[in-house]
Scaffold this active site. Structure first.
Site, PDB file in Angstrom:
ATOM      1  N   LYS A 174     -10.253  92.682  56.923  1.00  0.00           N
ATOM      2  CA  LYS A 174     -10.186  91.587  57.894  1.00  0.00           C
ATOM      3  C   LYS A 174      -8.729  91.150  58.061  1.00  0.00           C
ATOM      4  CE  LYS A 174     -10.570  86.777  58.529  1.00  0.00           C
ATOM      5  NZ  LYS A 174      -9.398  86.944  59.416  1.00  0.00           N
ATOM      6  N   GLY A 227      -2.723  84.894  51.219  1.00  0.00           N
ATOM      7  CA  GLY A 227      -2.741  83.797  52.190  1.00  0.00           C
ATOM      8  C   GLY A 227      -2.380  82.496  51.514  1.00  0.00           C
ATOM      9  N   GLY A 232      -7.138  80.496  49.012  1.00  0.00           N
ATOM     10  CA  GLY A 232      -7.227  81.293  47.786  1.00  0.00           C
ATOM     11  C   GLY A 232      -8.103  80.612  46.742  1.00  0.00           C
ATOM     12  N   GLU A 249      -2.950  86.609  46.134  1.00  0.00           N
ATOM     13  CA  GLU A 249      -1.508  86.368  46.262  1.00  0.00           C
ATOM     14  C   GLU A 249      -1.358  85.181  47.196  1.00  0.00           C
ATOM     15  OE1 GLU A 249       0.832  87.539  44.586  1.00  0.00           O
ATOM     16  OE2 GLU A 249      -0.154  89.271  43.687  1.00  0.00           O
ATOM     17  N   CYS A 283       6.398  85.059  51.510  1.00  0.00           N
ATOM     18  CA  CYS A 283       6.035  84.358  50.273  1.00  0.00           C
ATOM     19  C   CYS A 283       7.154  84.459  49.257  1.00  0.00           C
ATOM     20  CB  CYS A 283       4.717  84.867  49.715  1.00  0.00           C
ATOM     21  SG  CYS A 283       4.607  86.630  49.672  1.00  0.00           S
ATOM     22  N   GLN A 330       2.319  76.446  63.021  1.00  0.00           N
ATOM     23  CA  GLN A 330       3.338  76.634  61.981  1.00  0.00           C
ATOM     24  C   GLN A 330       4.626  75.895  62.367  1.00  0.00           C
ATOM     25  OE1 GLN A 330       2.914  78.482  58.904  1.00  0.00           O
ATOM     26  NE2 GLN A 330       4.750  77.294  58.514  1.00  0.00           N
ATOM     27  N   GLU A 381       5.401  74.585  49.707  1.00  0.00           N
ATOM     28  CA  GLU A 381       5.709  75.755  50.532  1.00  0.00           C
ATOM     29  C   GLU A 381       5.658  75.344  52.007  1.00  0.00           C
ATOM     30  OE1 GLU A 381       2.927  79.128  50.992  1.00  0.00           O
ATOM     31  OE2 GLU A 381       4.641  80.396  50.529  1.00  0.00           O
TER      32      GLU A 381
HETATM   33  O1  TXE Z   1      -3.516  81.054  55.884  1.00  0.00           O
HETATM   34  P1  TXE Z   1      -5.025  81.214  55.443  1.00  0.00           P
HETATM   35  P2  TXE Z   1      -2.928  80.836  57.367  1.00  0.00           P
HETATM   36  C1  TXE Z   1       0.534  79.846  53.838  1.00  0.00           C
HETATM   37  C2  TXE Z   1       1.649  79.242  54.650  1.00  0.00           C
HETATM   38  C3  TXE Z   1       0.992  78.991  55.983  1.00  0.00           C
HETATM   39  C4  TXE Z   1      -0.407  78.611  55.565  1.00  0.00           C
HETATM   40  C5  TXE Z   1      -1.480  78.809  56.582  1.00  0.00           C
HETATM   41  O2  TXE Z   1       2.053  78.028  54.069  1.00  0.00           O
HETATM   42  O3  TXE Z   1       1.609  77.962  56.671  1.00  0.00           O
HETATM   43  O4  TXE Z   1      -0.656  79.456  54.457  1.00  0.00           O
HETATM   44  O5  TXE Z   1      -1.533  80.182  57.028  1.00  0.00           O
HETATM   45  C6  TXE Z   1      -8.560  84.136  56.032  1.00  0.00           C
HETATM   46  N1  TXE Z   1     -12.795  82.617  53.542  1.00  0.00           N
HETATM   47  N2  TXE Z   1       0.595  81.281  53.797  1.00  0.00           N
HETATM   48  O6  TXE Z   1      -3.733  79.862  58.165  1.00  0.00           O
HETATM   49  O7  TXE Z   1      -5.890  80.256  56.138  1.00  0.00           O
HETATM   50  C7  TXE Z   1      -7.776  84.013  57.331  1.00  0.00           C
HETATM   51  O8  TXE Z   1      -8.570  84.305  58.440  1.00  0.00           O
HETATM   52  C8  TXE Z   1     -12.233  83.833  53.621  1.00  0.00           C
HETATM   53  C9  TXE Z   1       1.337  81.823  52.722  1.00  0.00           C
HETATM   54  O9  TXE Z   1      -2.759  82.194  57.971  1.00  0.00           O
HETATM   55  O10 TXE Z   1      -5.049  81.214  53.948  1.00  0.00           O
HETATM   56  C10 TXE Z   1      -6.655  85.013  57.093  1.00  0.00           C
HETATM   57  O11 TXE Z   1      -7.111  86.342  57.320  1.00  0.00           O
HETATM   58  N3  TXE Z   1     -11.113  84.082  54.319  1.00  0.00           N
HETATM   59  C11 TXE Z   1       1.077  83.256  52.485  1.00  0.00           C
HETATM   60  C12 TXE Z   1      -6.352  84.824  55.597  1.00  0.00           C
HETATM   61  O12 TXE Z   1      -7.536  84.244  55.045  1.00  0.00           O
HETATM   62  C13 TXE Z   1     -10.525  83.058  54.955  1.00  0.00           C
HETATM   63  C14 TXE Z   1       0.860  84.106  53.702  1.00  0.00           C
HETATM   64  C15 TXE Z   1      -5.155  83.873  55.324  1.00  0.00           C
HETATM   65  O13 TXE Z   1      -5.401  82.660  56.001  1.00  0.00           O
HETATM   66  C16 TXE Z   1     -11.082  81.757  54.919  1.00  0.00           C
HETATM   67  C17 TXE Z   1       0.119  83.417  54.743  1.00  0.00           C
HETATM   68  C18 TXE Z   1     -12.260  81.560  54.166  1.00  0.00           C
HETATM   69  N4  TXE Z   1     -12.836  80.369  54.051  1.00  0.00           N
HETATM   70  C19 TXE Z   1       0.018  82.049  54.755  1.00  0.00           C
HETATM   71  N5  TXE Z   1     -10.284  80.944  55.653  1.00  0.00           N
HETATM   72  C20 TXE Z   1       2.122  83.836  51.593  1.00  0.00           C
HETATM   73  N6  TXE Z   1       2.732  83.006  50.731  1.00  0.00           N
HETATM   74  O14 TXE Z   1       2.387  85.032  51.680  1.00  0.00           O
HETATM   75  C21 TXE Z   1      -9.271  81.698  56.134  1.00  0.00           C
HETATM   76  N7  TXE Z   1      -9.417  82.984  55.733  1.00  0.00           N
END
Ligand code: TXE
Length: 479
Positions: A174, A227, A232, A249, A283, A330, A381
Site C-alpha cells: 500500500k 510513517g 506507527g 520506522e 526521517c 505539510q 519532528e
Molecule cells: O503519515 P502517516 P503522513 C511524519 C511527518 C509527516 C507526518 C504525516 O511528520 O508530517 O508523518 O505524514 C498509512 N492504518 N512522517 O500523513 O499517516 C498512510 O496511508 C494503517 C515521517 O504521510 O503515518 C501511509 O501509507 N495504515 C516519516 C502511511 O501509513 C495507515 C515519513 C504513512 O502515513 C493508517 C512519513 C492506519 N490507521 C511521514 N493511517 C519518516 N520519519 O520517515 C495511515 N496509514
C-alpha cells in the site's frame, strides 16, 4: 504533462477501484500527475486472500527464480532512471537529481536482494545429545503487508518489497496517497517479472480503509511500516493484539554536532544537505544543529548566508536545489512551527517565507532559528525545511544535548578529533552515526533503523533484513 491512469494489481490482474483519486504535482498544482484506483476494505481483503493463496508456491520457488525476478526488476529501474526519476520529482517534489538518485538506489536494492536470495544459508551444529544433528534454517514469514510513506516513494517500497520477495514471502503493498503513480510504476515493473499470480499485489487507497485492513487481517503475518509516530503506535497495538510480526520506522529529530575544531565549510555543507535537501522531508534530516561555543558565531554567520542563497523552485528545473513542500497540509504544519518557535522565544535567523514561482506550488524558503533544547521546534519532528542551531559548551555538553530527545534514528558530528569522533560513535543513542557526513544519505546494503521512538522491531536493509522477513526453524534428526 500527461495524466497517468493507475490501476490496482490483485492476483495478477489490473483492477479498477471502488473510487478514483488524483495526485497533483506539488511544484505545479495545475498538473494532475495521476488518476488512481482507490480500493476499499473488501478489495483489500481480496488482495490479501490472493497473497495467502500464492504464498506456498513462492515459498517453494528456487533461489534462482527469485534471483532472476529481482534482478530483472532492479535492472529495469536502473535502465529507466531518468524517466522514473522525472515521475518521482513531479509527484513528490524532490529535485530531479535527488529523484534519479532514489530510482537508482531502488534498483540497487532489488539487485542486492536478488543476491541475498542465492546466499540464503543456515547453520548445522552437533547436538548436545549423542547421535543427533541440529539444523537451523530460515523460512518465509508468509504474507507481508507493506505500508509506505510518501517521502521516498520508490526506495522505501523497494527496501521492503525486495527482501520480502527474496526470502519467499508474498506481498500486499500500500503506497501513500500522495504518491500513487510512483507506487503504480514500481508495481508495473514488478508485474512483468513473471511472479506467480498473487505473489505481489498493489492496493492503493486510504490508510483508514486499505492500511487498517492489512493491519487487522489474520491472513497478514507481518507488517512493515514507515510513517508517522502516531500511526506507527496504532499499528503496534493492533498487531500486538493479534500476535503479528511488526517492524516500524517512524520519526526522527536528528542532531548534527559541530565541534570547535571542525572544518567550517564541511560542517556548513553537511548542515545544508542534512537539514534542507529533499525539502527537509527525510526521517534522517538533521534539524538540531548543536554547535560548540568556540565556532558558534562564525558557523552561524556562514550557515545563514548559505541558507539564504539556496535556490527554491520547481523540482524539474535543473538549477533547483530545494523543491516544494509535498502538500498544503505539510506546508501549514511547517509554517505553524515557525509561529511556535517565535512564541517560545527562539531567534529567527533567515527563511520561512512562502514563495511565488512561475507555477502554483508549495514553495517555502528554508528556515533557520537559534533555539534552546527545550523549545518545541528543537524537540518535535517538523518534516520540513526548518532547522535550529543550539549552542553547546564543549563536547560533553554537545553529546548530552544530542541525546536529549525521545527519538534515536541518526546522529552526526563534524570534528577533526579522532578522540571525540570515536567517543561520539560509541555514545550517541541512535541506530546510525555519521562523522563529517550529513545525517541523511545512507548506503543501500547495510542496516537502516533507529532506537527509542524512531523505530520498533528489527532493522531494515542489508543482511539484517532477513530477521524480519524470515522465521527461524531448528530441526533435530537422530542420525
Ligand atoms: O503519515 P502517516 P503522513 C511524519 C511527518 C509527516 C507526518 C504525516 O511528520 O508530517 O508523518 O505524514 C498509512 N492504518 N512522517 O500523513 O499517516 C498512510 O496511508 C494503517 C515521517 O504521510 O503515518 C501511509 O501509507 N495504515 C516519516 C502511511 O501509513 C495507515 C515519513 C504513512 O502515513 C493508517 C512519513 C492506519 N490507521 C511521514 N493511517 C519518516 N520519519 O520517515 C495511515 N496509514
Amino acid at each position: 504533462m500527461a495524466t497517468l491512469t493507475c490501476k490496482n494489481y490483485f492476483n495478477g490482474r489490473w483492477e479498477t477501484g471502488v473510487t478514483t483519486g488524483i495526485s497533483t504535482n506539488p511544484s505545479d498544482l495545475d498538473d494532475v500527475v495521476a488518476e488512481y484506483a482507490r480500493a476499499d476494505k473488501n478489495q483489500t481483503d481480496n488482495a490479501i486472500r490472493a497473497a495467502a493463496d500464492a504464498s506456498s508456491t513462492w515459498a517453494q520457488s528456487t533461489p534462482q527464480r527469485r534471483f532472476d525476478a529481482l534482478d530483472q526488476i532492479g535492472s529495469e529501474l536502473i535502465a529507466r532512471k531518468d524517466e522514473l526519476g522525472e515521475l518521482l520529482a513531479r509527484e513528490e517534489g524532490k529535485t530531479l537529481a535527488e529523484a534519479v538518485g532514489e530510482t537508482v538506489r531502488a534498483g540497487n536494492i532489488f539487485k542486492f536482494f536478488a543476491g541475498e536470495a542465492l546466499r540464503q544459508g543456515g547453520e548445522r551444529l552437533a547436538s548436545v545429545r549423542a547421535g543427533v544433528d541440529v539444523e537451523i534454517t530460515r523460512e518465509p514469514v508468509g504474507v507481508v503487508g507493506i505500508i509506505a510513506p510518501w517521502n521516498f516513494p520508490l526506495a522505501i517500497p523497494a527496501w521492503k518489497i525486495a527482501p520480502a520477495l527474496a526470502f519467499g514471502n508474498s506481498v500486499v503493498f500500500k503506497p501513500a496517497e500522495l504518491v500513487p503513480a510512483c507506487g503504480w510504476a514500481l508495481a508495473e515493473i514488478i508485474s512483468r517479472a513473471t511472479l506467480p499470480a498473487g505473489v505481489f499485489n498493489l492496493v492503493m487507497g486510504s490508510g483508514r480503509q486499505v492500511g487498517q485492513a492489512l493491519v487487522d487481517s489474520p491472513l497478514v503475518n507481518a507488517i512493515s511500516f514507515t510513517g508517522s509516530v502516531g500511526t506507527g503506535r496504532q499499528i503496534l497495538k493492533a498487531t500486538a493484539e493479534r500476535g503479528a510480526k511488526v517492524q516500524l520506522e517512524m520519526g526522527g529529530k536528528n542532531p548534527l554536532v559541530v565541534l570547535a575544531d571542525a572544518d567550517l565549510e564541511l560542517a556548513v555543507e553537511c548542515t545544508l544537505n542534512g537539514a534542507f535537501y529533499s525539502t527537509g522531508q527525510r526521517c534522517t534530516a538533521s534539524s538540531r544543529i548543536i554547535v560548540d561555543a568556540g565556532i558558534h558565531d562564525r558557523f552561524v554567520a556562514r550557515l545563514r548566508e548559505r541558507t539564504a542563497a539556496l535556490k527554491v523552485g520547481h523540482a524539474l528545473q535543473r538549477d533547483t536545489q530545494i523543491g516544494p513542500v509535498v502538500d498544503d497540509h505539510q506546508l501549514q504544519q511547517n509554517l505553524s512551527y515557525l509561529e511556535i518557535a517565535r512564541d517560545e522565544g527562539a531567534e529567527h535567523l533567515v527563511g520561512g517565507d512562502t514563495l511565488q514561482r512561475q507555477t502554483r506550488g508549495h514553495f517555502m524558503s528554508p528556515a533557520l532559528f537559534l533555539a534552546q533544547s527545550h523549545h518545541r521546534v528543537a524537540r518535535e519532528e517538523i518534516f520540513g525545511p526548518v532547522a535550529c542551531v543550539i549552542r553547546a559548551d564543549g563536547y560533553e555538553h554537545a553529546l548530552s544535548l544530542a541525546n536529549d530527545t525521545p527519538f534515536g534514528l541518526c546522529a552526526g558530528i563534524c570534528t577533526t578529533s579522532l578522540k571525540y569522533a570515536t567517543h561520539f560513535k560509541r555514545n550517541a543513542q541512535v541506530g546510525m552515526t555519521m562523522v563529517n557526513l550529513p545525517t541523511a544519505g545512507v548506503d543501500h546494503h547495510v542496516p537502516f533503523g533507529g532506537r527509542k521512538e524512531s523505530s520498533h522491531g528489527s532493522r531494515e536493509q542489508g543482511r539484517y533484513a532477513a530477521e524480519f522477513y524470515t522465521t527461524v526453524k531448528t530441526a533435530y534428526t537422530l542420525a
